[in-house]
Design a protein around this motif. Structure first.
Motif, PDB file in Angstrom:
ATOM      1  N   PHE A   1       0.902  -1.335  -0.007  1.00 13.19           N
ATOM      2  CA  PHE A   1       0.109  -0.018   0.037  1.00 13.19           C
ATOM      3  C   PHE A   1       0.942   1.133  -0.096  1.00 13.19           C
ATOM      4  CE2 PHE A   1      -2.628  -3.352   2.129  1.00 13.19           C
ATOM      5  CZ  PHE A   1      -3.721  -3.380   1.316  1.00 13.19           C
ATOM      6  N   LYS A   2       0.681   1.868  -0.975  1.00 16.81           N
ATOM      7  CA  LYS A   2       1.555   3.166  -1.399  1.00 16.81           C
ATOM      8  C   LYS A   2       0.559   4.587  -0.792  1.00 16.81           C
ATOM      9  CE  LYS A   2       4.448   5.701  -4.555  1.00 16.81           C
ATOM     10  NZ  LYS A   2       4.897   5.839  -6.016  1.00 16.81           N
ATOM     11  N   ILE A   3       0.898   4.816   0.480  1.00 14.47           N
ATOM     12  CA  ILE A   3      -0.194   5.928   1.035  1.00 14.47           C
ATOM     13  C   ILE A   3       0.645   7.276   0.780  1.00 14.47           C
ATOM     14  CG2 ILE A   3      -1.252   6.541   3.151  1.00 14.47           C
ATOM     15  CD1 ILE A   3      -1.080   3.518   4.134  1.00 14.47           C
ATOM     16  N   MET A   4      -0.025   8.022   0.153  1.00 17.25           N
ATOM     17  CA  MET A   4       0.503   9.520  -0.092  1.00 17.25           C
ATOM     18  C   MET A   4      -0.524  10.366   0.642  1.00 17.25           C
ATOM     19  SD  MET A   4       0.747   8.641  -4.314  1.00 17.25           S
ATOM     20  CE  MET A   4      -0.778   7.753  -4.332  1.00 17.25           C
ATOM     21  N   ASN A   5      -0.038  11.307   1.487  1.00 21.96           N
ATOM     22  CA  ASN A   5      -0.529  12.169   2.271  1.00 21.96           C
ATOM     23  C   ASN A   5      -0.734  13.380   1.448  1.00 21.96           C
ATOM     24  OD1 ASN A   5      -1.783  13.798   4.051  1.00 21.96           O
ATOM     25  ND2 ASN A   5      -0.280  13.896   5.593  1.00 21.96           N
TER      26      ASN A   5
ATOM     27  N   ILE B   1       2.369  10.210   8.613  1.00 20.40           N
ATOM     28  CA  ILE B   1       2.810  10.633   7.477  1.00 20.40           C
ATOM     29  C   ILE B   1       2.746  12.115   7.266  1.00 20.40           C
ATOM     30  CG2 ILE B   1       2.604  10.336   5.039  1.00 20.40           C
ATOM     31  CD1 ILE B   1       1.126   7.517   5.710  1.00 20.40           C
ATOM     32  N   ALA B   2       3.840  12.561   7.083  1.00 24.70           N
ATOM     33  CA  ALA B   2       3.817  14.214   7.054  1.00 24.70           C
ATOM     34  C   ALA B   2       3.134  14.670   6.053  1.00 24.70           C
ATOM     35  CB  ALA B   2       5.092  14.889   7.249  1.00 24.70           C
TER      36      ALA B   2
ATOM     37  N   THR C   1       5.264  10.148   1.317  1.00 27.89           N
ATOM     38  CA  THR C   1       4.379   8.846   1.131  1.00 27.89           C
ATOM     39  C   THR C   1       5.009   7.815   1.849  1.00 27.89           C
ATOM     40  OG1 THR C   1       4.156   9.451  -1.211  1.00 27.89           O
ATOM     41  CG2 THR C   1       4.561   7.165  -0.752  1.00 27.89           C
ATOM     42  N   THR C   2       4.372   6.997   2.303  1.00 32.16           N
ATOM     43  CA  THR C   2       4.712   5.723   3.200  1.00 32.16           C
ATOM     44  C   THR C   2       4.194   4.592   2.425  1.00 32.16           C
ATOM     45  OG1 THR C   2       4.744   6.896   5.360  1.00 32.16           O
ATOM     46  CG2 THR C   2       4.466   4.555   5.654  1.00 32.16           C
TER      47      THR C   2
END
Length: 350
Positions: A201-205, A258-259, A263-264
């Motif tokens: 899962f490529k989580i993009m804030n 996640i700032a 991306t985390t």
């Protein structure tokens, strides 16, 4: 519905390259003479050494500084088993069982080498054309060896717990793989193939505030169970009666921050699934918060609208999860085969 597809060339250094389609460990017996035990009942032993080509193999993946993955051998005394088969029939080890634990000892100086040892002695000497079949990991597997046949059943967990963005240690007990080779002149080479695929899962804030993520997952008819025999292709299924499985990662009590604009990556595993042929809905969701404001969101779409490809063994998939206080969207799935490959992006119009 709009589909956007684009190709991208992906390059990796030799140390971090992971070939998706043909993972192999070359295992050779260094001692060409079989060694009997001290008594007849102890059987016959062979010493194995393992050499893994860095661009073709792994036992699990460690994250490198640039988010690429590098090969790592895992030390093991009780998580690999081996069977020996001759002319279609399993052979007995010295205790009259059909399989033996096989130890793995990583080489301290060369990252792609290890020593292996089949712990039990074979009741009778090995012969040319004997087939050695090894399976790992087996602590969480069900092994069947009745009536001279052998199969192993393995089910992925209900979820993974990842508490740090720089680790894949939570995957190690579940990277299910098998290897097979033929004895010739007291030596053998085993080719191992992982049956799992990495689902990341490529989580993009995309918000202006820090996002604290506690859970992310995707629910649908994804395969989480595998059964494989020594002379059979693996079969995959969904273990639950509901016919669905959630590929899920939780992040512990404190979650992972996640700032804004960052991306985390959160890592899970899945077995091959014919996603391109499934019309059922799948649901992507995330749980977390922006400060004290809840960020629990989900989005649903038809499976074959998100995937026009199938999920295959020993490949690597990124599920893009763009998040803001407005929610999440199915923004795309990227396929990384660790060779020059492609990317996939889909936008769902509502």
């Amino acid at each position: 519905m709009k589909h956007k597809k684009y190709l991208s060339i992906i390059s990796f250094s030799a140390i971090s390259l992971f070939m998706a389609s043909c993972s192999t460990e070359n295992i050779d017996m260094t001692d060409k003479t079989q060694t009997p035990g001290n008594t007849e009942s102890e059987g016959y032993f062979i010493t194995l050494t393992a050499e893994a080509n860095e661009n073709k193999s792994r036992t699990h993946w460690d994250i490198d500084t640039d988010n690429s993955l590098k090969f790592v051998w895992d030390k093991s005394t009780d998580d690999m088993i081996s069977f020996v088969k001759r002319d279609g029939a399993l052979l007995n080890f010295s205790d009259d069982t059909y399989y033996s634990l096989t130890t793995v000892e990583p080489d301290q100086s060369t990252i792609n080498k290890a020593s292996l040892k089949i712990v039990k002695g074979l009741k009778n000497p090995y012969q040319d054309n004997d087939v050695i079949w090894s399976v790992s990991p087996v602590k969480k597997a069900k092994t069947n060896s009745a009536d001279g046949s052998a199969s192993v059943e393995f089910t992925l967990p209900d979820g993974y717990v990842q508490t740090d963005i720089t680790t894949t240690n939570h995957l190690i007990p579940y990277v299910f793989m098998t290897g097979k080779g033929t004895v010739s002149n007291n030596s053998a080479s085993l080719s191992f193939t992982p049956l799992t695929a990495i689902y990341r899962f490529k989580i993009m804030n995309n918000d202006t505030e820090t996002l604290n993520v506690t859970e992310v997952g995707i629910t649908g008819p994804f395969r989480n169970k595998a059964v494989i025999g020594v002379d059979e292709d693996p079969t995959y299924s969904v273990s639950s009666e509901s016919g669905t499985y959630t590929i899920k990662v939780t992040t512990g009590e404190t979650g992972i921050d996640i700032a804004n604009g960052e991306t985390t990556y959160l890592y899970a595993l899945v077995f091959p699934t014919e996603t391109a042929n499934i019309k059922d809905n799948i649901t992507l969701y995330i749980k977390g918060k922006y400060g004290e404001v809840s960020a629990d969101y989900d989005v649903t779409a038809a499976c074959n609208a998100v995937y026009d490809f199938n999920l295959d063994s020993n490949k690597y998939y990124d599920m893009l999860v763009p998040v803001s206080r407005q929610g999440i969207v199915f923004s795309g799935v990227e396929i990384d085969e660790f060779t020059p490959g492609g990317s996939f992006d889909v936008t769902i119009d509502k």
